[in-house]
Design a protein around this motif. Sequence first.
Motif, PDB file in Angstrom:
ATOM      1  N   GLY A   1     -30.402 -38.761  25.856  1.00 20.31           N
ATOM      2  CA  GLY A   1     -32.056 -39.082  25.982  1.00 20.31           C
ATOM      3  C   GLY A   1     -32.614 -39.287  24.747  1.00 20.31           C
ATOM      4  N   GLY A   2     -31.334 -38.947  23.359  1.00 20.08           N
ATOM      5  CA  GLY A   2     -32.255 -39.859  22.253  1.00 20.08           C
ATOM      6  C   GLY A   2     -31.973 -38.537  21.600  1.00 20.08           C
ATOM      7  N   GLY A   3     -32.577 -39.267  19.845  1.00 22.17           N
ATOM      8  CA  GLY A   3     -33.357 -37.884  18.936  1.00 22.17           C
ATOM      9  C   GLY A   3     -32.092 -38.013  18.131  1.00 22.17           C
ATOM     10  N   ALA A   4     -32.749 -37.524  16.517  1.00 16.08           N
ATOM     11  CA  ALA A   4     -31.717 -37.475  15.688  1.00 16.08           C
ATOM     12  C   ALA A   4     -30.197 -37.244  15.414  1.00 16.08           C
ATOM     13  CB  ALA A   4     -32.602 -37.169  14.439  1.00 16.08           C
ATOM     14  N   GLY A   5     -29.104 -37.532  14.323  1.00 10.65           N
ATOM     15  CA  GLY A   5     -27.766 -36.725  14.164  1.00 10.65           C
ATOM     16  C   GLY A   5     -26.764 -37.346  15.326  1.00 10.65           C
ATOM     17  N   MET A   6     -25.922 -36.839  15.080  1.00 11.12           N
ATOM     18  CA  MET A   6     -25.285 -36.574  16.529  1.00 11.12           C
ATOM     19  C   MET A   6     -24.468 -35.342  17.118  1.00 11.12           C
ATOM     20  SD  MET A   6     -24.141 -39.898  15.413  1.00 11.12           S
ATOM     21  CE  MET A   6     -21.841 -40.142  15.587  1.00 11.12           C
ATOM     22  N   VAL A   7     -23.881 -35.230  17.950  1.00  6.86           N
ATOM     23  CA  VAL A   7     -22.764 -34.730  18.385  1.00  6.86           C
ATOM     24  C   VAL A   7     -21.330 -34.325  19.025  1.00  6.86           C
ATOM     25  CG1 VAL A   7     -23.258 -33.026  21.229  1.00  6.86           C
ATOM     26  CG2 VAL A   7     -25.045 -34.256  19.512  1.00  6.86           C
ATOM     27  N   LEU A   8     -21.054 -32.794  18.471  1.00  8.77           N
ATOM     28  CA  LEU A   8     -19.859 -32.842  19.132  1.00  8.77           C
ATOM     29  C   LEU A   8     -18.769 -33.438  20.041  1.00  8.77           C
ATOM     30  CD1 LEU A   8     -19.219 -30.153  16.483  1.00  8.77           C
ATOM     31  CD2 LEU A   8     -18.278 -32.037  16.057  1.00  8.77           C
ATOM     32  N   MET A   9     -18.518 -33.940  20.940  1.00  3.30           N
ATOM     33  CA  MET A   9     -17.719 -34.555  22.133  1.00  3.30           C
ATOM     34  C   MET A   9     -16.943 -33.574  23.140  1.00  3.30           C
ATOM     35  SD  MET A   9     -16.883 -38.330  21.479  1.00  3.30           S
ATOM     36  CE  MET A   9     -16.144 -38.210  20.766  1.00  3.30           C
ATOM     37  N   PRO A  10     -16.755 -33.076  23.922  1.00  2.00           N
ATOM     38  CA  PRO A  10     -16.092 -32.088  24.712  1.00  2.00           C
ATOM     39  C   PRO A  10     -14.797 -32.303  24.692  1.00  2.00           C
ATOM     40  CG  PRO A  10     -17.551 -33.408  26.585  1.00  2.00           C
ATOM     41  CD  PRO A  10     -17.582 -34.404  25.128  1.00  2.00           C
ATOM     42  N   GLN A  11     -14.881 -33.466  24.913  1.00  3.85           N
ATOM     43  CA  GLN A  11     -12.942 -33.853  25.090  1.00  3.85           C
ATOM     44  C   GLN A  11     -11.642 -33.462  24.022  1.00  3.85           C
ATOM     45  OE1 GLN A  11     -10.843 -36.277  23.251  1.00  3.85           O
ATOM     46  NE2 GLN A  11      -8.925 -35.251  23.760  1.00  3.85           N
ATOM     47  N   PRO A  12     -12.171 -33.474  22.465  1.00  4.53           N
ATOM     48  CA  PRO A  12     -11.415 -33.108  21.334  1.00  4.53           C
ATOM     49  C   PRO A  12     -11.723 -31.619  21.294  1.00  4.53           C
ATOM     50  CG  PRO A  12     -12.563 -34.632  20.485  1.00  4.53           C
ATOM     51  CD  PRO A  12     -13.185 -34.548  22.264  1.00  4.53           C
ATOM     52  N   TYR A  13     -12.283 -31.199  21.524  1.00  2.37           N
ATOM     53  CA  TYR A  13     -12.996 -29.717  21.160  1.00  2.37           C
ATOM     54  C   TYR A  13     -12.354 -28.468  22.087  1.00  2.37           C
ATOM     55  CZ  TYR A  13     -15.271 -29.648  17.037  1.00  2.37           C
ATOM     56  OH  TYR A  13     -15.343 -29.643  16.295  1.00  2.37           O
ATOM     57  N   VAL A  14     -12.775 -29.187  23.654  1.00  2.47           N
ATOM     58  CA  VAL A  14     -11.573 -29.133  24.753  1.00  2.47           C
ATOM     59  C   VAL A  14     -10.270 -28.540  24.741  1.00  2.47           C
ATOM     60  CG1 VAL A  14     -11.318 -28.278  27.106  1.00  2.47           C
ATOM     61  CG2 VAL A  14     -13.803 -28.143  25.718  1.00  2.47           C
ATOM     62  N   ASP A  15     -10.067 -29.792  24.215  1.00  2.00           N
ATOM     63  CA  ASP A  15      -8.263 -30.578  24.247  1.00  2.00           C
ATOM     64  C   ASP A  15      -7.842 -28.937  23.425  1.00  2.00           C
ATOM     65  OD1 ASP A  15      -8.059 -31.737  27.030  1.00  2.00           O
ATOM     66  OD2 ASP A  15      -8.115 -33.674  25.603  1.00  2.00           O
ATOM     67  N   ALA A  16      -8.778 -29.138  22.326  1.00  3.87           N
ATOM     68  CA  ALA A  16      -7.497 -29.102  21.223  1.00  3.87           C
ATOM     69  C   ALA A  16      -7.550 -27.275  21.073  1.00  3.87           C
ATOM     70  CB  ALA A  16      -8.639 -28.703  19.439  1.00  3.87           C
ATOM     71  N   TYR A  17      -8.481 -26.743  22.115  1.00  2.00           N
ATOM     72  CA  TYR A  17      -9.057 -24.912  22.457  1.00  2.00           C
ATOM     73  C   TYR A  17      -8.008 -24.847  23.388  1.00  2.00           C
ATOM     74  CZ  TYR A  17     -10.648 -20.672  24.377  1.00  2.00           C
ATOM     75  OH  TYR A  17     -10.686 -19.254  24.521  1.00  2.00           O
ATOM     76  N   ASP A  18      -7.522 -26.023  23.944  1.00  3.09           N
ATOM     77  CA  ASP A  18      -6.487 -25.404  25.156  1.00  3.09           C
ATOM     78  C   ASP A  18      -4.833 -25.872  24.663  1.00  3.09           C
ATOM     79  OD1 ASP A  18      -8.032 -25.643  27.562  1.00  3.09           O
ATOM     80  OD2 ASP A  18      -7.410 -28.199  27.648  1.00  3.09           O
ATOM     81  N   ALA A  19      -4.641 -26.276  23.294  1.00  2.00           N
ATOM     82  CA  ALA A  19      -3.859 -25.665  22.901  1.00  2.00           C
ATOM     83  C   ALA A  19      -3.058 -25.026  21.883  1.00  2.00           C
ATOM     84  CB  ALA A  19      -3.397 -26.746  22.045  1.00  2.00           C
TER      85      ALA A  19
END
Length: 223
Positions: A55-73
Motif C-alpha cells: 500500500g506504500g508509505g515510508a519505512g519498513m515493516v517487520l515480517m510475520p515469519q521470523p517473529y511467529v517462528d521465533a515465538y513458537d520456539a
Amino acid sequence: MRFDVLTLFPEVIKDNLNYSIMKRAVDAGVIEINTINPRDYTLNKHKKVDDTPYGGGAGMVLMPQPYVDAYDAVKKLENSCTIMLTPQGETFNNIICAELANYKQLILICGHYEGFDERIREIIKPREVSIGDFVLTGGELPALCIIDSVSRRLEGTLGKIESMEEDSFSDGLLEYPQYTKPRDFRGYKVPDVLLNGNHKDIAKFRYQQKLERTKRRRPDLLK
Ligand code: ADE
C-alpha cells in the motif's frame, strides 16, 4: 521468574542487566533472562526480517515469519503472559506492573523500525503495552523498564535497605522527601521534625508531605 525477550538486539537487553540490583537478581536466580533473535529464524536467504509496506508509505515493516517462528520456539511455562511492546498498547503503570509480577514467565516481543505486520498480532494475540505517549526506535528499552520494575517486586531482588514499601505509588501517593547527612548543606537544613526521634511526629510529617506533593504534582492520582 523467567523473561523471554524476542529482539533483534539481544545485547541491548543483556548488557543492561549486568549492573547493581538487576545483576544481583540474576545471580541469585530470582530472575532468568533469555533472548531469542527473530533474525535466527528467518527463512529469507538474505536474513531479512523486514520489508516495505504493502500500500506504500515510508519505512519498513517487520515480517510475520521470523517473529511467529521465533515465538513458537519459546518454551511456554504454565503461568505465562506474552506482551508486545508498542506505543499502541495500554499505558504501563504500577497496577499493571503488580499484575505482571504474578506470572512465572513473561514473553516480551520487541519491535524495531516502523512496526509489526498486523498478522503477528493476529496470530500471537499478545497483550500490548506502551510505556508512554512517545515513540522510541525500538521495544528494547520498554522491555527493560518492564523487566526492571517487575523484578524489583519479586522476593529476593531488593534487600531490606532498598525495600519498596515506601515507594511512590505503593499507596497511590508520591513518596515523601528524603534527607541524609549533613544536617546543613549550604544553608539548606533538614527539617527539625526528622531530627527529634519522635516517630509519631515523623510519620505525620511524611504523610502530610506525600499528600501535598501528590496534590501539587499529580492531582490525577488523588482522584
Ligand atoms: N516502541 C516504540 N515506542 C514505544 C513505547 N512508547 N512503548 C512501548 N514500546 C514502544
